[in-house]
Scaffold this motif. Structure first.
Motif, PDB file in Angstrom:
ATOM      1  N   PRO A 191      36.450  34.170  43.274  1.00  0.00           N
ATOM      2  CA  PRO A 191      36.882  34.506  43.545  1.00  0.00           C
ATOM      3  C   PRO A 191      38.568  34.441  43.708  1.00  0.00           C
ATOM      4  O   PRO A 191      39.707  35.662  43.286  1.00  0.00           O
ATOM      5  CB  PRO A 191      36.867  34.482  44.940  1.00  0.00           C
ATOM      6  CG  PRO A 191      34.955  33.755  45.256  1.00  0.00           C
ATOM      7  CD  PRO A 191      35.551  32.879  43.731  1.00  0.00           C
ATOM      8  N   SER A 192      39.380  33.501  43.436  1.00  0.00           N
ATOM      9  CA  SER A 192      40.820  33.524  43.071  1.00  0.00           C
ATOM     10  C   SER A 192      41.354  33.246  42.393  1.00  0.00           C
ATOM     11  O   SER A 192      42.087  34.545  41.554  1.00  0.00           O
ATOM     12  CB  SER A 192      41.501  32.068  43.385  1.00  0.00           C
ATOM     13  OG  SER A 192      40.179  31.149  43.303  1.00  0.00           O
ATOM     14  N   GLU A 193      40.209  34.088  40.690  1.00  0.00           N
ATOM     15  CA  GLU A 193      40.561  34.203  39.692  1.00  0.00           C
ATOM     16  C   GLU A 193      40.328  35.709  39.701  1.00  0.00           C
ATOM     17  O   GLU A 193      41.315  36.600  38.942  1.00  0.00           O
ATOM     18  CB  GLU A 193      39.320  33.603  38.442  1.00  0.00           C
ATOM     19  CG  GLU A 193      40.215  33.533  37.123  1.00  0.00           C
ATOM     20  CD  GLU A 193      40.380  32.874  36.085  1.00  0.00           C
ATOM     21  OE1 GLU A 193      39.819  31.239  36.703  1.00  0.00           O
ATOM     22  OE2 GLU A 193      39.710  32.797  34.960  1.00  0.00           O
ATOM     23  N   ALA A 194      39.484  36.184  40.317  1.00  0.00           N
ATOM     24  CA  ALA A 194      39.594  37.336  40.844  1.00  0.00           C
ATOM     25  C   ALA A 194      40.770  38.170  40.383  1.00  0.00           C
ATOM     26  O   ALA A 194      40.866  40.100  40.460  1.00  0.00           O
ATOM     27  CB  ALA A 194      37.796  38.098  41.885  1.00  0.00           C
ATOM     28  N   ILE A 195      41.618  38.115  42.098  1.00  0.00           N
ATOM     29  CA  ILE A 195      42.640  38.340  42.216  1.00  0.00           C
ATOM     30  C   ILE A 195      43.879  38.112  41.291  1.00  0.00           C
ATOM     31  O   ILE A 195      44.235  39.658  41.412  1.00  0.00           O
ATOM     32  CB  ILE A 195      42.645  37.436  44.106  1.00  0.00           C
ATOM     33  CG1 ILE A 195      41.467  37.788  44.793  1.00  0.00           C
ATOM     34  CG2 ILE A 195      44.268  37.935  43.662  1.00  0.00           C
ATOM     35  CD1 ILE A 195      42.131  37.632  46.201  1.00  0.00           C
ATOM     36  N   ASN A 196      43.798  36.949  40.849  1.00  0.00           N
ATOM     37  CA  ASN A 196      44.717  37.017  40.152  1.00  0.00           C
ATOM     38  C   ASN A 196      44.655  38.202  39.047  1.00  0.00           C
ATOM     39  O   ASN A 196      45.531  38.985  38.208  1.00  0.00           O
ATOM     40  CB  ASN A 196      44.630  35.791  39.132  1.00  0.00           C
ATOM     41  CG  ASN A 196      45.123  34.074  40.104  1.00  0.00           C
ATOM     42  OD1 ASN A 196      45.888  35.126  41.092  1.00  0.00           O
ATOM     43  ND2 ASN A 196      44.847  33.577  39.850  1.00  0.00           N
ATOM     44  N   LYS A 197      42.993  38.189  38.241  1.00  0.00           N
ATOM     45  CA  LYS A 197      42.901  39.123  36.793  1.00  0.00           C
ATOM     46  C   LYS A 197      42.993  40.516  37.226  1.00  0.00           C
ATOM     47  O   LYS A 197      43.781  41.650  36.791  1.00  0.00           O
ATOM     48  CB  LYS A 197      41.675  39.021  36.776  1.00  0.00           C
ATOM     49  CG  LYS A 197      41.492  37.985  35.709  1.00  0.00           C
ATOM     50  CD  LYS A 197      40.958  38.022  34.701  1.00  0.00           C
ATOM     51  CE  LYS A 197      41.641  36.427  33.701  1.00  0.00           C
ATOM     52  NZ  LYS A 197      40.154  35.746  32.762  1.00  0.00           N
ATOM     53  N   ALA A 198      42.930  41.429  38.597  1.00  0.00           N
ATOM     54  CA  ALA A 198      42.974  41.582  39.184  1.00  0.00           C
ATOM     55  C   ALA A 198      44.175  42.844  39.463  1.00  0.00           C
ATOM     56  O   ALA A 198      44.683  43.888  39.105  1.00  0.00           O
ATOM     57  CB  ALA A 198      42.196  42.718  40.346  1.00  0.00           C
ATOM     58  N   GLN A 199      44.605  41.646  39.591  1.00  0.00           N
ATOM     59  CA  GLN A 199      46.118  41.991  40.248  1.00  0.00           C
ATOM     60  C   GLN A 199      47.355  41.981  39.144  1.00  0.00           C
ATOM     61  O   GLN A 199      47.936  43.087  38.524  1.00  0.00           O
ATOM     62  CB  GLN A 199      47.525  40.981  41.207  1.00  0.00           C
ATOM     63  CG  GLN A 199      46.610  41.315  42.798  1.00  0.00           C
ATOM     64  CD  GLN A 199      47.533  39.691  43.238  1.00  0.00           C
ATOM     65  OE1 GLN A 199      47.192  38.706  42.473  1.00  0.00           O
ATOM     66  NE2 GLN A 199      47.551  40.080  44.324  1.00  0.00           N
ATOM     67  N   THR A 200      47.008  41.014  38.553  1.00  0.00           N
ATOM     68  CA  THR A 200      47.399  42.093  36.484  1.00  0.00           C
ATOM     69  C   THR A 200      47.233  43.091  36.135  1.00  0.00           C
ATOM     70  O   THR A 200      48.354  43.507  35.174  1.00  0.00           O
ATOM     71  CB  THR A 200      47.215  39.846  35.636  1.00  0.00           C
ATOM     72  OG1 THR A 200      47.077  39.061  36.468  1.00  0.00           O
ATOM     73  CG2 THR A 200      48.033  40.085  33.921  1.00  0.00           C
ATOM     74  N   HIS A 201      45.730  43.191  35.881  1.00  0.00           N
ATOM     75  CA  HIS A 201      45.350  45.122  35.574  1.00  0.00           C
ATOM     76  C   HIS A 201      46.038  45.348  35.364  1.00  0.00           C
ATOM     77  O   HIS A 201      47.424  46.517  35.582  1.00  0.00           O
ATOM     78  CB  HIS A 201      43.649  44.179  35.643  1.00  0.00           C
ATOM     79  CG  HIS A 201      43.369  43.380  34.969  1.00  0.00           C
ATOM     80  ND1 HIS A 201      41.470  43.005  34.741  1.00  0.00           N
ATOM     81  CD2 HIS A 201      43.890  43.276  33.882  1.00  0.00           C
ATOM     82  CE1 HIS A 201      41.589  42.006  33.594  1.00  0.00           C
ATOM     83  NE2 HIS A 201      42.736  41.875  33.864  1.00  0.00           N
ATOM     84  N   LEU A 202      46.675  45.736  37.466  1.00  0.00           N
ATOM     85  CA  LEU A 202      46.868  46.906  37.967  1.00  0.00           C
ATOM     86  C   LEU A 202      48.113  46.627  37.765  1.00  0.00           C
ATOM     87  O   LEU A 202      49.057  48.000  37.780  1.00  0.00           O
ATOM     88  CB  LEU A 202      46.497  46.579  39.302  1.00  0.00           C
ATOM     89  CG  LEU A 202      45.229  47.114  39.801  1.00  0.00           C
ATOM     90  CD1 LEU A 202      45.464  46.752  41.777  1.00  0.00           C
ATOM     91  CD2 LEU A 202      44.916  48.684  39.366  1.00  0.00           C
ATOM     92  N   THR A 203      48.767  45.822  37.573  1.00  0.00           N
ATOM     93  CA  THR A 203      50.457  45.962  37.422  1.00  0.00           C
ATOM     94  C   THR A 203      50.455  46.866  35.820  1.00  0.00           C
ATOM     95  O   THR A 203      51.558  47.365  35.766  1.00  0.00           O
ATOM     96  CB  THR A 203      51.044  44.103  37.714  1.00  0.00           C
ATOM     97  OG1 THR A 203      50.893  44.039  38.737  1.00  0.00           O
ATOM     98  CG2 THR A 203      52.516  44.534  37.972  1.00  0.00           C
ATOM     99  N   GLY A 204      50.101  45.904  35.453  1.00  0.00           N
ATOM    100  CA  GLY A 204      49.685  46.713  33.418  1.00  0.00           C
ATOM    101  C   GLY A 204      49.429  48.038  33.454  1.00  0.00           C
ATOM    102  O   GLY A 204      49.319  48.686  32.326  1.00  0.00           O
TER     103      GLY A 204
END
Ligand code: BGC
Length: 352
Positions: A209-222
């Motif tokens: 779940p923590s990796e999912a959060i990081n990836k989703a945040q990165t994707h949305l920022t970009g």
């Protein structure tokens, strides 16, 4: 860590021993399996023991050795890492133990006798189809996420999803938002394992779940403005779906999202009731447990277990018994999970 012991009658010639090794206690999915094994074994005459590997292949090997020292005849094992588990089951085979791969296939070894599993390609296809059936209009941004590349199932789930999503990417219903590898392969309906691996390399959550959060945040920022608004998200399982849902739900430029899941975890059933997760794929663990134990008992009784097909694990075709899955959303959650007595209504708020 000793998690469960069957009753184990003594004296009879039928005294037997089955070792069960599960990947981690940190995900409700596997705690559910433990519970269902315990329920199934409550009145059993067989001695069993369940050990958890806590996401470590070394711990898993140690668990298998512990069970071998206790004289098990059958090993039921859901590997943490499908290839790394080869060494553990080879040790078991050397002792004459029959190995049943449980839910996740152990790969690249001939030391696996049987495989009990859900139809994992169908899981992915159901996730993809749900996004297709519920997306509105054209050019819907599609965010792709996947499980851990060390888990053969992650490939099967993604393969199933891709097969149904790809034509809808090709016809402009969806626009891939977060994977250049997927974009490069968007005209191919059938992907090789290497091609799947390339996409997974970009969009894996590692089942964390923590990796999912990081990836989703990165994707949305970009993401550019045209990749926000009303969107669709392929999330591989419930744990990652809830994390990704929380991230997308807190972005004011996301107007609505459809998001998949799998496992029918209690927390995700609540998310579905609350409208924060669109669907889950219900895999009735009671069936998997009874198939695995049925097989183990056949083996102990000297019978040949019945199988419904085979899965190639990179080395051999492993005889398999496969179980179907059920799509659950707000419409049928009560019927499939409460009426079927999988969960109790009192475990949820706002259930209609
Ligand atoms: C299982 C899923 C689970 C995932 C993460 C997969 O191999 O089939 O049910 O959500 O692993 O543990």
């Amino acid at each position: 860590m000793l998690a469960a012991c069957g009753s184990g009658k003594t004296g009879g010639s039928s005294k037997v021993s089955v070792g069960i090794v599960l990947p981690t206690k940190d995900e409700p999915r596997w705690v559910q399996d433990e519970k269902r094994f315990k329920d199934a074994l409550a009145d059993s005459k067989y001695t069993t023991e369940i050990l958890f590997s806590q996401g470590s292949s070394a711990k898993e090997k140690e668990n298998v050795e512990t069970l071998l020292n206790k004289g098990i005849k059958v090993l039921i094992i859901a590997p943490h890492d499908g290839a790394a588990a080869g060494a553990a089951v080879e040790a078991a085979k050397k002792e004459g133990v029959t190995v049943i791969s449980y839910d996740r296939l152990i790969t690249e070894t001939d030391a696996v006798d049987y495989y009990v599993t859900f139809d994992s390609v169908a899981v992915g296809a159901a996730q993809g189809q749900y996004l297709i059936d519920n997306a509105k209009g054209k050019n819907v941004p599609l965010y792709l996420y996947a499980g851990a590349a060390s888990d053969n199932n992650a490939f099967l789930f993604f393969e199933g999803a891709w097969k149904v999503l790809q034509p809808k990417i090709a016809d402009g219903t969806f626009v891939i938002a977060n994977s250049s590898e997927a974009v490069a392969l968007k005209d191919k309906k059938e992907l090789t394992r290497d091609q799947l691996g390339k996409i997974l390399g970009q969009v894996t959550t590692n089942w964390e779940p923590s990796e999912a959060i990081n990836k989703a945040q990165t994707h949305l920022t970009g993401a550019a403005a045209n990749l926000k608004g009303d969107i669709a998200i392929l999330a591989p399982n419930d744990g990652t779906a809830r994390s990704i849902s929380d991230v997308f739900g807190s972005d004011s430029d996301i107007s609505s999202f459809i998001i998949s899941g799998q496992d029918a975890e209690k927390a995700s059933i609540q998310y579905i009731i609350d409208g924060k997760q669109s669907m889950t794929v219900f895999k009735d663990v009671r069936t998997l447990v009874s198939d695995a134990m049925g097989m183990a008992i056949d083996i102990l009784d000297g019978k040949t277990p019945s199988t419904t097909g085979a899965y190639n694990n990179g080395k051999i075709d492993v005889k398999a018994k496969q179980t179907n899955v059920i799509v659950v959303d707000q419409e049928n959650v009560k019927k499939e999970l409460i009426d079927s007595k999988y969960y109790e209504a009192s475990e949820f708020k706002g259930l209609k």
